[in-house]
Design a protein around this motif. Sequence first.
Motif, PDB file in Angstrom:
ATOM      1  N   ALA A 102     -56.188  15.019  37.333  1.00  0.00           N
ATOM      2  CA  ALA A 102     -55.872  14.944  35.898  1.00  0.00           C
ATOM      3  C   ALA A 102     -57.042  14.367  35.102  1.00  0.00           C
ATOM      4  O   ALA A 102     -57.381  14.865  34.016  1.00  0.00           O
ATOM      5  CB  ALA A 102     -54.621  14.099  35.693  1.00  0.00           C
ATOM      6  N   GLU A 103     -57.678  13.333  35.647  1.00  0.00           N
ATOM      7  CA  GLU A 103     -58.796  12.698  34.945  1.00  0.00           C
ATOM      8  C   GLU A 103     -59.987  13.644  34.835  1.00  0.00           C
ATOM      9  O   GLU A 103     -60.608  13.768  33.777  1.00  0.00           O
ATOM     10  CB  GLU A 103     -59.203  11.412  35.673  1.00  0.00           C
ATOM     11  N   CYS A 118     -59.067   5.875  37.701  1.00  0.00           N
ATOM     12  CA  CYS A 118     -57.940   5.957  38.648  1.00  0.00           C
ATOM     13  C   CYS A 118     -57.806   4.674  39.472  1.00  0.00           C
ATOM     14  O   CYS A 118     -57.178   4.669  40.542  1.00  0.00           O
ATOM     15  CB  CYS A 118     -58.144   7.136  39.599  1.00  0.00           C
ATOM     16  N   SER A 119     -58.408   3.585  39.002  1.00  0.00           N
ATOM     17  CA  SER A 119     -58.518   2.370  39.821  1.00  0.00           C
ATOM     18  C   SER A 119     -57.183   1.728  40.179  1.00  0.00           C
ATOM     19  O   SER A 119     -57.111   0.941  41.121  1.00  0.00           O
ATOM     20  CB  SER A 119     -59.423   1.345  39.123  1.00  0.00           C
ATOM     21  N   GLU A 120     -56.109   2.063  39.446  1.00  0.00           N
ATOM     22  CA  GLU A 120     -54.808   1.460  39.785  1.00  0.00           C
ATOM     23  C   GLU A 120     -54.338   1.878  41.177  1.00  0.00           C
ATOM     24  O   GLU A 120     -53.513   1.194  41.791  1.00  0.00           O
ATOM     25  CB  GLU A 120     -53.755   1.843  38.746  1.00  0.00           C
ATOM     26  N   ALA A 158     -50.580  10.100  44.907  1.00  0.00           N
ATOM     27  CA  ALA A 158     -50.644   9.713  43.489  1.00  0.00           C
ATOM     28  C   ALA A 158     -52.092   9.672  43.007  1.00  0.00           C
ATOM     29  O   ALA A 158     -52.409  10.123  41.895  1.00  0.00           O
ATOM     30  CB  ALA A 158     -49.980   8.349  43.290  1.00  0.00           C
ATOM     31  N   PHE A 159     -52.991   9.148  43.873  1.00  0.00           N
ATOM     32  CA  PHE A 159     -54.412   9.128  43.509  1.00  0.00           C
ATOM     33  C   PHE A 159     -54.944  10.552  43.358  1.00  0.00           C
ATOM     34  O   PHE A 159     -55.671  10.857  42.397  1.00  0.00           O
ATOM     35  CB  PHE A 159     -55.231   8.380  44.567  1.00  0.00           C
ATOM     36  N   LYS A 160     -54.589  11.416  44.285  1.00  0.00           N
ATOM     37  CA  LYS A 160     -55.078  12.795  44.262  1.00  0.00           C
ATOM     38  C   LYS A 160     -54.709  13.480  42.947  1.00  0.00           C
ATOM     39  O   LYS A 160     -55.552  14.154  42.327  1.00  0.00           O
ATOM     40  CB  LYS A 160     -54.492  13.561  45.456  1.00  0.00           C
ATOM     41  N   GLN A 161     -53.476  13.293  42.499  1.00  0.00           N
ATOM     42  CA  GLN A 161     -53.034  13.904  41.240  1.00  0.00           C
ATOM     43  C   GLN A 161     -53.726  13.248  40.038  1.00  0.00           C
ATOM     44  O   GLN A 161     -54.117  13.926  39.086  1.00  0.00           O
ATOM     45  CB  GLN A 161     -51.503  13.797  41.108  1.00  0.00           C
TER      46      GLN A 161
END
Length: 566
Positions: A435-436, A403-405, A428-431
């Motif tokens: 997902a990951e 999720c590094s982006e 956006a990070f939380k989602q």
Amino acid sequence: MRWTLKPKPDKEKIEGLQKALQVDSITATLLVQRGIETYKDAKLFFRPSLKDLHDPYLMKDMDKAVARIEQAIANKENILVYGDYDVDGTTAVALMSSYLKTKHNLIYTYIPNRYDEGYGISYKGINFALEHEFSLIIALDCGIKSVEKIAHAKTLGIDFIICDHHRPGDTIPDAVAVLDPKQEDCEYPYKELCGCGVGFKLIQALALKDGKTAKDLTEYLDLVATAIGADIVPIDGENRVLAYFGLKVINTNPRSGIKAILDKVEKTSLTITDVVFVIAPRINAAGRMKHGNYAVSLLTEEEPDMAAKYAAEINDYNLDRRETDKQITEEALKQIEEHNEQDRLTTVVYHKDWHKGVIGIVASRLTETYYRPTLVFTKSGEKLAASARSVRDFDIYNALEACSEYIEQFGGHKYAAGLTLEEKNYEAFKQAFEAEVSRTIDRNLLIPEIKIDAKIDLKDITPKFYRILKQFAPFGPNNMTPVFISENLIDTGYGKCVGEDKTHLRLTATQPESSSRMVGIGFGMGDKFTMISEVKPFRAVYSIDENEWRGNVSLQLKLRDIKKQK
């Protein structure tokens, strides 16, 4: 809870070890499970020696680090010992600075402020070094990913020696020396040292130049053992040797600061578990609630009265920390319930006013409650900062990397990490994180697991058996306290709920085929009382420990879980 009985090792290996050591088959099984298969292995395990420590010069760049320090001492340069604000960092700074002061009087320490500098090397710290004419910084428990900051320091004429144990990124900083056994091209035999452990290897290398051995550095091992326990690194190989002798120092002749902590809690004969739950939280509390400098001052103070003063202050910080993390945990649990997030595979919570110093503890508490990968965010300057905690066998570092982006900066281990991001990227990070984890996690890992070493009967639990078990210590990752299962147990009728709020379970178990009886205590297991009442048979998973009552010492079962007999 899911119970997993470890596969029984090869029968020939067990019998061979049983014969070589003259022990029972259960003990031999436990040893083979831990990779101990020969008499020589067993001797190293049961009789650790400082001679078993590896040559520090096997670590990449060790010769460069020693040469640069010797040069600094010869040229009378100012040396700044820089470390993170947690237990591993502050013990490492205390260790390195106190050792170097025996060789050089221009040694100073720097711990970054958790709140305005954050984790690791900071530009503020580099500017401090510039203003005060430090030409060499020794960074402990941090630095492996500070590529730009160390490059900046170099343009200012400031050299860095890095002593770290975190995973390197794609680029290694351009420092004079980078000591980190996790570097791909580092052939050091043991990879799981903590930051203070890497620092110890550096002072061991310096001492060798003076014709001294690790035995001459024993007085520093109380710090190393404290860091090993607090950082939850594997207690095998070299770490086991360092922890074993460090605990001896803690229990016989600890430094004034650690003695002052122990005087406050009136604790004697500490185990590594006591280090984790008694010493470490108090050292950590300084960096969480005030400033990590207080911890370094405590750990380097030689005057008992001053050490007692520092310990009293740090004890107060720890009490404040407890109240704060309790309050924030309650708020976080409420947030999860209000947003109906109980069914997610991750826990990600945020509040701008949560105390940055305790979000790691809160993340651990939430992981205990919901048992899933967890992040707790708070506001830190213009950014959001988070502490991450994972469940057993799931690599949260890899999940964050995916999720590094959305992340500005992150670092850590398989089970614990820290990160910062811009507030606009939070949702956006939380989602992406959910997902990951959903994509990669084995769903079984979301059910707490008890790994069981062996199935035994109550009659197998003898004083001799327990005496041998005690010698398996110190316990920790890769050498956990042995856990057993016994079946077809019946409570003799003395079972009851105990404690002020009756949340704990106390029972006296027997097996019909045996006259053996054992008292068992299950903390937080009061709700299991109906399972053992009415003389119904049950199965129990437990470890074995000693109970002292009115001067009498007896063995007891420390219950982990019970289920009805199938």
